[in-house]
Design a protein around this motif. Structure first.
Motif, PDB file in Angstrom:
ATOM      1  N   LEU A  97      -3.882   3.919   2.430  1.00 50.68           N
ATOM      2  CA  LEU A  97      -3.009   4.013   4.059  1.00 50.68           C
ATOM      3  C   LEU A  97      -4.191   5.291   4.071  1.00 50.68           C
ATOM      4  O   LEU A  97      -3.555   6.283   3.030  1.00 50.68           O
ATOM      5  CB  LEU A  97      -1.906   3.925   4.657  1.00 50.68           C
ATOM      6  N   VAL A  98      -4.428   6.062   5.227  1.00 52.27           N
ATOM      7  CA  VAL A  98      -4.241   6.726   5.622  1.00 52.27           C
ATOM      8  C   VAL A  98      -3.051   7.776   6.595  1.00 52.27           C
ATOM      9  O   VAL A  98      -2.280   6.878   7.212  1.00 52.27           O
ATOM     10  CB  VAL A  98      -5.534   7.090   7.571  1.00 52.27           C
ATOM     11  N   ILE A 141      -7.918   2.651   8.961  1.00 56.82           N
ATOM     12  CA  ILE A 141      -6.938   2.825   9.034  1.00 56.82           C
ATOM     13  C   ILE A 141      -6.425   2.008   7.401  1.00 56.82           C
ATOM     14  O   ILE A 141      -5.272   2.646   6.802  1.00 56.82           O
ATOM     15  CB  ILE A 141      -5.896   0.766   9.134  1.00 56.82           C
ATOM     16  N   LEU A 142      -7.038   2.069   6.836  1.00 56.96           N
ATOM     17  CA  LEU A 142      -7.106   3.037   4.520  1.00 56.96           C
ATOM     18  C   LEU A 142      -8.103   4.332   5.134  1.00 56.96           C
ATOM     19  O   LEU A 142      -9.231   4.055   6.407  1.00 56.96           O
ATOM     20  CB  LEU A 142      -7.731   1.845   4.274  1.00 56.96           C
ATOM     21  N   ASN A 143      -8.090   4.509   3.734  1.00 54.85           N
ATOM     22  CA  ASN A 143      -9.381   5.817   3.237  1.00 54.85           C
ATOM     23  C   ASN A 143      -9.637   4.894   2.192  1.00 54.85           C
ATOM     24  O   ASN A 143      -9.216   4.365   0.949  1.00 54.85           O
ATOM     25  CB  ASN A 143      -9.161   7.385   3.238  1.00 54.85           C
ATOM     26  N   GLU A 144     -10.340   6.001   1.594  1.00 52.85           N
ATOM     27  CA  GLU A 144     -11.379   4.776   0.234  1.00 52.85           C
ATOM     28  C   GLU A 144     -11.472   6.873  -0.460  1.00 52.85           C
ATOM     29  O   GLU A 144     -12.659   6.795  -0.559  1.00 52.85           O
ATOM     30  CB  GLU A 144     -12.203   3.851   0.346  1.00 52.85           C
ATOM     31  N   PRO A 145     -10.169   7.107  -1.247  1.00 52.34           N
ATOM     32  CA  PRO A 145     -10.793   8.053  -2.326  1.00 52.34           C
ATOM     33  C   PRO A 145     -11.332   8.276  -3.315  1.00 52.34           C
ATOM     34  O   PRO A 145     -11.516   8.979  -3.443  1.00 52.34           O
ATOM     35  CB  PRO A 145      -9.187   8.756  -2.830  1.00 52.34           C
ATOM     36  N   LYS A 149      -8.453  -5.671  -6.687  1.00 57.17           N
ATOM     37  CA  LYS A 149      -7.500  -7.154  -6.715  1.00 57.17           C
ATOM     38  C   LYS A 149      -6.464  -6.930  -7.127  1.00 57.17           C
ATOM     39  O   LYS A 149      -5.331  -7.968  -7.565  1.00 57.17           O
ATOM     40  CB  LYS A 149      -8.382  -6.554  -8.519  1.00 57.17           C
ATOM     41  N   ASP A 150      -5.675  -5.795  -6.992  1.00 56.43           N
ATOM     42  CA  ASP A 150      -4.116  -5.158  -6.822  1.00 56.43           C
ATOM     43  C   ASP A 150      -3.514  -6.074  -5.698  1.00 56.43           C
ATOM     44  O   ASP A 150      -2.775  -6.448  -5.811  1.00 56.43           O
ATOM     45  CB  ASP A 150      -4.507  -3.466  -7.111  1.00 56.43           C
ATOM     46  N   VAL A 151      -4.801  -5.465  -5.045  1.00 58.30           N
ATOM     47  CA  VAL A 151      -4.052  -6.150  -3.174  1.00 58.30           C
ATOM     48  C   VAL A 151      -3.945  -8.019  -3.177  1.00 58.30           C
ATOM     49  O   VAL A 151      -2.680  -8.691  -3.199  1.00 58.30           O
ATOM     50  CB  VAL A 151      -5.257  -6.112  -2.299  1.00 58.30           C
ATOM     51  N   CYS A 152      -5.094  -8.318  -3.954  1.00 56.85           N
ATOM     52  CA  CYS A 152      -5.197 -10.368  -4.528  1.00 56.85           C
ATOM     53  C   CYS A 152      -4.053 -10.481  -4.664  1.00 56.85           C
ATOM     54  O   CYS A 152      -3.231 -10.968  -4.221  1.00 56.85           O
ATOM     55  CB  CYS A 152      -6.355 -10.544  -4.564  1.00 56.85           C
ATOM     56  N   MET A 170       1.034  -0.765   0.041  1.00 57.80           N
ATOM     57  CA  MET A 170      -0.010   0.227  -0.285  1.00 57.80           C
ATOM     58  C   MET A 170       0.824   1.228   0.112  1.00 57.80           C
ATOM     59  O   MET A 170       1.009   1.886  -0.545  1.00 57.80           O
ATOM     60  CB  MET A 170      -0.806   0.146   1.509  1.00 57.80           C
ATOM     61  N   GLU A 171       2.298   1.294   0.365  1.00 58.65           N
ATOM     62  CA  GLU A 171       2.377   2.276   0.836  1.00 58.65           C
ATOM     63  C   GLU A 171       3.312   2.962  -0.060  1.00 58.65           C
ATOM     64  O   GLU A 171       3.812   4.142  -1.028  1.00 58.65           O
ATOM     65  CB  GLU A 171       3.979   2.228   1.736  1.00 58.65           C
ATOM     66  N   ARG A 172       4.172   1.474  -1.138  1.00 55.34           N
ATOM     67  CA  ARG A 172       4.295   1.902  -3.018  1.00 55.34           C
ATOM     68  C   ARG A 172       3.302   2.333  -3.768  1.00 55.34           C
ATOM     69  O   ARG A 172       3.732   2.961  -4.206  1.00 55.34           O
ATOM     70  CB  ARG A 172       5.420   0.819  -2.552  1.00 55.34           C
ATOM     71  N   ALA A 173       2.206   2.261  -3.356  1.00 54.56           N
ATOM     72  CA  ALA A 173       1.348   2.272  -4.618  1.00 54.56           C
ATOM     73  C   ALA A 173       0.873   4.035  -4.806  1.00 54.56           C
ATOM     74  O   ALA A 173       0.425   4.418  -5.217  1.00 54.56           O
ATOM     75  CB  ALA A 173      -0.410   1.209  -4.306  1.00 54.56           C
ATOM     76  N   GLY A 174       1.322   4.687  -3.755  1.00 59.96           N
ATOM     77  CA  GLY A 174       1.217   6.038  -3.354  1.00 59.96           C
ATOM     78  C   GLY A 174      -0.248   6.408  -3.827  1.00 59.96           C
ATOM     79  O   GLY A 174      -0.914   6.322  -2.793  1.00 59.96           O
ATOM     80  N   GLY A 175      -1.555   6.083  -4.571  1.00 59.51           N
ATOM     81  CA  GLY A 175      -2.278   6.850  -4.826  1.00 59.51           C
ATOM     82  C   GLY A 175      -3.206   5.494  -4.607  1.00 59.51           C
ATOM     83  O   GLY A 175      -4.807   5.999  -4.575  1.00 59.51           O
ATOM     84  N   GLY A 176      -3.160   4.577  -4.442  1.00 60.17           N
ATOM     85  CA  GLY A 176      -3.730   3.134  -3.683  1.00 60.17           C
ATOM     86  C   GLY A 176      -3.851   2.556  -4.951  1.00 60.17           C
ATOM     87  O   GLY A 176      -3.292   2.119  -5.536  1.00 60.17           O
TER      88      GLY A 176
END
Length: 62
Positions: free
Chosen positions: A52-53, A41-45, A11-14, A1-7
């Motif tokens: 990550l928040v 813990i997370l947000n949904e922009p 499917k990407d998490v899986c 999650m940290e490396r993804a930047g924008g979220g």
């Protein structure tokens, strides 16, 4: 999650976790990601995109 930047999407998490990317896998991951949003813990922009928040200075001091 940290490396993804924008979220990431469910499917990407899986895919990143080595889980299947069939609907039954992604729907379960999506539900779990939504629970992490509720817990702060997370947000949904945007719908279906999870990140990550951002930590505040006060959070980093603890």
């Amino acid at each position: 999650m940290e490396r993804a930047g924008g979220g990431l999407r469910a499917k990407d998490v899986c895919h990143a976790l080595g889980l299947g990317i069939k609907p039954r896998n992604t729907e379960g991951a999506h539900a779990k990601l939504k629970r992490l949003v509720v817990r702060g813990i997370l947000n949904e922009p945007e719908p279906g995109l999870f990140a990550l928040v951002a930590k505040t200075v006060a959070d980093q001091q603890h």
